[in-house]
Scaffold this motif. Structure first.
Motif, PDB file in Angstrom:
ATOM      1  N   ALA A 192       0.813  -1.221   0.000  1.00 28.05           N
ATOM      2  CA  ALA A 192       0.000   0.000   0.000  1.00 28.05           C
ATOM      3  C   ALA A 192       0.845   1.269   0.000  1.00 28.05           C
ATOM      4  CB  ALA A 192      -0.978   0.016   1.175  1.00 28.05           C
ATOM      5  N   GLN A 193       2.065   1.186  -0.556  1.00 28.65           N
ATOM      6  CA  GLN A 193       2.950   2.333  -0.679  1.00 28.65           C
ATOM      7  C   GLN A 193       3.061   2.739  -2.147  1.00 28.65           C
ATOM      8  OE1 GLN A 193       4.206   3.867   2.099  1.00 28.65           O
ATOM      9  NE2 GLN A 193       3.024   2.343   3.244  1.00 28.65           N
ATOM     10  N   LYS A 194       3.649   3.901  -2.387  1.00 27.39           N
ATOM     11  CA  LYS A 194       3.862   4.357  -3.752  1.00 27.39           C
ATOM     12  C   LYS A 194       4.806   3.403  -4.467  1.00 27.39           C
ATOM     13  CE  LYS A 194       5.499   8.403  -6.345  1.00 27.39           C
ATOM     14  NZ  LYS A 194       6.029   9.784  -6.217  1.00 27.39           N
ATOM     15  N   PRO A 195       4.447   2.909  -5.660  1.00 27.62           N
ATOM     16  CA  PRO A 195       5.332   1.978  -6.378  1.00 27.62           C
ATOM     17  C   PRO A 195       6.649   2.648  -6.755  1.00 27.62           C
ATOM     18  CG  PRO A 195       3.116   1.993  -7.314  1.00 27.62           C
ATOM     19  CD  PRO A 195       3.192   3.152  -6.375  1.00 27.62           C
ATOM     20  N   SER A 196       7.669   1.832  -6.973  1.00 28.66           N
ATOM     21  CA  SER A 196       8.961   2.358  -7.408  1.00 28.66           C
ATOM     22  C   SER A 196       8.861   2.878  -8.841  1.00 28.66           C
ATOM     23  CB  SER A 196      10.029   1.267  -7.335  1.00 28.66           C
ATOM     24  OG  SER A 196       9.765   0.257  -8.296  1.00 28.66           O
ATOM     25  N   VAL A 197       9.856   3.651  -9.260  1.00 30.43           N
ATOM     26  CA  VAL A 197       9.879   4.167 -10.637  1.00 30.43           C
ATOM     27  C   VAL A 197       9.885   3.004 -11.626  1.00 30.43           C
ATOM     28  CG1 VAL A 197      11.216   5.481 -12.319  1.00 30.43           C
ATOM     29  CG2 VAL A 197      11.038   6.300  -9.964  1.00 30.43           C
ATOM     30  N   GLY A 198      10.664   1.945 -11.308  1.00 36.17           N
ATOM     31  CA  GLY A 198      10.715   0.790 -12.194  1.00 36.17           C
ATOM     32  C   GLY A 198       9.365   0.122 -12.340  1.00 36.17           C
ATOM     33  N   GLN A 199       8.611   0.013 -11.252  1.00 35.24           N
ATOM     34  CA  GLN A 199       7.274  -0.572 -11.327  1.00 35.24           C
ATOM     35  C   GLN A 199       6.341   0.285 -12.165  1.00 35.24           C
ATOM     36  OE1 GLN A 199       6.884  -0.949  -6.947  1.00 35.24           O
ATOM     37  NE2 GLN A 199       6.148  -3.029  -7.342  1.00 35.24           N
ATOM     38  N   ARG A 200       6.425   1.599 -11.997  1.00 35.17           N
ATOM     39  CA  ARG A 200       5.528   2.493 -12.731  1.00 35.17           C
ATOM     40  C   ARG A 200       5.846   2.488 -14.226  1.00 35.17           C
ATOM     41  NH1 ARG A 200       6.961   6.035  -8.426  1.00 35.17           N
ATOM     42  NH2 ARG A 200       7.716   7.647  -9.860  1.00 35.17           N
ATOM     43  N   ILE A 201       7.136   2.496 -14.567  1.00 31.24           N
ATOM     44  CA  ILE A 201       7.523   2.443 -15.975  1.00 31.24           C
ATOM     45  C   ILE A 201       7.171   1.071 -16.561  1.00 31.24           C
ATOM     46  CG2 ILE A 201       9.488   2.468 -17.569  1.00 31.24           C
ATOM     47  CD1 ILE A 201      10.772   4.574 -15.801  1.00 31.24           C
ATOM     48  N   GLY A 202       7.338   0.027 -15.741  1.00 31.15           N
ATOM     49  CA  GLY A 202       6.981  -1.313 -16.200  1.00 31.15           C
ATOM     50  C   GLY A 202       5.506  -1.426 -16.556  1.00 31.15           C
ATOM     51  N   ARG A 203       4.646  -0.731 -15.827  1.00 30.07           N
ATOM     52  CA  ARG A 203       3.213  -0.731 -16.164  1.00 30.07           C
ATOM     53  C   ARG A 203       2.989  -0.206 -17.566  1.00 30.07           C
ATOM     54  NH1 ARG A 203      -0.825  -0.743 -12.317  1.00 30.07           N
ATOM     55  NH2 ARG A 203      -1.945   0.825 -13.529  1.00 30.07           N
ATOM     56  N   THR A 204       3.731   0.843 -17.941  1.00 29.28           N
ATOM     57  CA  THR A 204       3.556   1.441 -19.260  1.00 29.28           C
ATOM     58  C   THR A 204       3.901   0.447 -20.363  1.00 29.28           C
ATOM     59  OG1 THR A 204       3.978   3.682 -18.496  1.00 29.28           O
ATOM     60  CG2 THR A 204       4.372   3.251 -20.814  1.00 29.28           C
ATOM     61  N   PHE A 205       5.058  -0.182 -20.266  1.00 29.81           N
ATOM     62  CA  PHE A 205       5.490  -1.082 -21.336  1.00 29.81           C
ATOM     63  C   PHE A 205       4.710  -2.390 -21.319  1.00 29.81           C
ATOM     64  CE2 PHE A 205       9.180   1.770 -21.039  1.00 29.81           C
ATOM     65  CZ  PHE A 205       9.243   2.163 -22.374  1.00 29.81           C
ATOM     66  N   SER A 206       4.153  -2.758 -20.170  1.00 26.95           N
ATOM     67  CA  SER A 206       3.294  -3.945 -20.126  1.00 26.95           C
ATOM     68  C   SER A 206       2.003  -3.710 -20.904  1.00 26.95           C
ATOM     69  CB  SER A 206       2.963  -4.309 -18.673  1.00 26.95           C
ATOM     70  OG  SER A 206       4.120  -4.649 -17.953  1.00 26.95           O
ATOM     71  N   ARG A 207       1.605  -2.453 -21.034  1.00 27.20           N
ATOM     72  CA  ARG A 207       0.390  -2.152 -21.794  1.00 27.20           C
ATOM     73  C   ARG A 207       0.549  -2.441 -23.278  1.00 27.20           C
ATOM     74  NH1 ARG A 207      -3.004   1.138 -18.600  1.00 27.20           N
ATOM     75  NH2 ARG A 207      -1.965   2.043 -16.783  1.00 27.20           N
ATOM     76  N   LEU A 208       1.787  -2.580 -23.752  1.00 26.40           N
ATOM     77  CA  LEU A 208       2.023  -2.873 -25.165  1.00 26.40           C
ATOM     78  C   LEU A 208       1.739  -4.333 -25.498  1.00 26.40           C
ATOM     79  CD1 LEU A 208       5.367  -0.896 -25.684  1.00 26.40           C
ATOM     80  CD2 LEU A 208       3.040  -0.153 -26.218  1.00 26.40           C
ATOM     81  N   ILE A 209       1.559  -5.180 -24.485  1.00 24.70           N
ATOM     82  CA  ILE A 209       1.215  -6.579 -24.726  1.00 24.70           C
ATOM     83  C   ILE A 209      -0.172  -6.648 -25.370  1.00 24.70           C
ATOM     84  CG2 ILE A 209       0.782  -8.816 -23.642  1.00 24.70           C
ATOM     85  CD1 ILE A 209       2.635  -7.932 -21.365  1.00 24.70           C
ATOM     86  N   PRO A 210      -0.320  -7.393 -26.457  1.00 27.96           N
ATOM     87  CA  PRO A 210      -1.646  -7.498 -27.098  1.00 27.96           C
ATOM     88  C   PRO A 210      -2.719  -7.956 -26.115  1.00 27.96           C
ATOM     89  CG  PRO A 210       0.054  -8.455 -28.503  1.00 27.96           C
ATOM     90  CD  PRO A 210       0.723  -8.133 -27.196  1.00 27.96           C
ATOM     91  N   PHE A 211      -3.858  -7.310 -26.182  1.00 26.61           N
ATOM     92  CA  PHE A 211      -5.039  -7.609 -25.374  1.00 26.61           C
ATOM     93  C   PHE A 211      -4.883  -7.252 -23.897  1.00 26.61           C
ATOM     94  CE2 PHE A 211      -4.919 -10.823 -28.809  1.00 26.61           C
ATOM     95  CZ  PHE A 211      -6.004 -10.351 -29.542  1.00 26.61           C
ATOM     96  N   ASP A 212      -3.813  -6.516 -23.557  1.00 24.43           N
ATOM     97  CA  ASP A 212      -3.680  -6.086 -22.168  1.00 24.43           C
ATOM     98  C   ASP A 212      -4.866  -5.214 -21.758  1.00 24.43           C
ATOM     99  OD1 ASP A 212      -1.997  -5.347 -19.636  1.00 24.43           O
ATOM    100  OD2 ASP A 212      -2.552  -3.413 -20.530  1.00 24.43           O
TER     101      ASP A 212
END
Length: 283
Positions: A237-257
């Motif tokens: 329940a804490q603010k995610p790390s920069v790596g986690q937040r950036i990882g969310r962005t590139f995970s959105r490029l997965i088809p059907f995400d």
């Protein structure tokens, strides 16, 4: 003078400058002498700007009248303005970062205003706390949002991206053509990538990636999440790390995400060990 008061004063001054600048532009447009037989042209994009000024005024008023406790409307318009500013810099001023920029007082003012708003938005976002619920055995847990809430996030963010692409579509097309004709290998390759191919409009995906890199990567939010009163946290329940937040962005490029959150958690959540939860009600 307290920090919140200084922030409010500077935001008001920036707003007044923007409003006067728009008023002067509108006056010159409406009073410009036209040649006989010609019709005054007023682009539809010019109707958007006064709307954003009104929302900005309401956001500043909400922030001040709530004694600096409520900032949702202010955070919403600042995020929109910063992303619009970023697109403007890439498309219209920097011409894709391959042409030297000419600085003047007006551009310097808007650059400084953007830097200040980045600071304000980070500050206000860091004040957010997740809504915690205590169960019968005394343990607390955060209130994870449901799938239809996630659908609304996506729809709102997509609508905002479509609006911005519509505002800058002609400039984006000019930029792509200039890239393709460039003698710079990287620019030419980038132009080919962003060009229309098989009916797919790549600038949308390009801007979508940039949007989430900016909104979630830097500010840990998006327009949809601000409107719905939600936030992103890690498993503690804490603010995610920069790596986690950036990882969310590139995970959105997965088809059907985009439809993966119809299952218990979206792929970009599970892959980065993050959660979208309800924010505390006070904001």
């Amino acid at each position: 003078m307290k920090r919140n008061q200084v922030i409010a004063i500077i935001l008001v001054l920036i707003f007044l400058y923007d409003a006067v600048d728009y008023g002067v532009m509108l006056y010159h447009t409406l009073t410009e002498k036209l040649e006989p037989g010609t019709t005054r042209y007023f682009p539809w994009q010019n109707y958007i700007y006064p709307s954003t000024l009104l929302i900005e005024l309401l956001g500043i008023a909400q922030f001040i009248l709530s004694k600096y406790q409520k900032s949702a409307l202010l955070r919403l318009i600042i995020l929109y303005q910063l992303f619009s500013y970023f697109i403007y810099q890439i498309l219209l001023v920097n011409k894709g970062l391959f042409i030297k920029v000419h600085f003047d007082f007006v551009s310097l003012f808007y650059d400084l205003a953007a830097c200040f708003k980045i600071y304000v938005l980070i500050l206000l976002q860091n004040r957010l706390k997740p809504k915690l619920i205590e169960n019968t055995d005394g343990h607390t847990y955060f209130d994870q949002v449901g799938k239809w809430n996630r659908v609304l996030h996506r729809l709102i963010d997509t609508a905002m991206l479509a609006l911005l692409i519509g505002l800058y579509l002609d400039s984006f097309d000019d930029l792509i053509r200039s890239f393709i004709r460039s003698e710079n290998y990287f620019a030419s390759l980038l132009g080919s990538l962003l060009n229309y191919q098989e009916g797919v409009y790549f600038p949308f995906y390009f801007l979508s990636t940039l949007y989430y890199l900016l909104s979630e990567g830097i500010f840990n939010t998006s327009v949809g999440k601000i409107i719905m009163g939600n936030m992103i946290v890690d498993d503690e329940a804490q603010k995610p790390s920069v790596g986690q937040r950036i990882g969310r962005t590139f995970s959105r490029l997965i088809p059907f995400d985009a439809i993966s959150f119809f299952w218990p958690r979206g792929w970009h959540d599970r892959l980065t060990d993050t959660y979208v939860v309800k924010a505390a009600k006070k904001d």
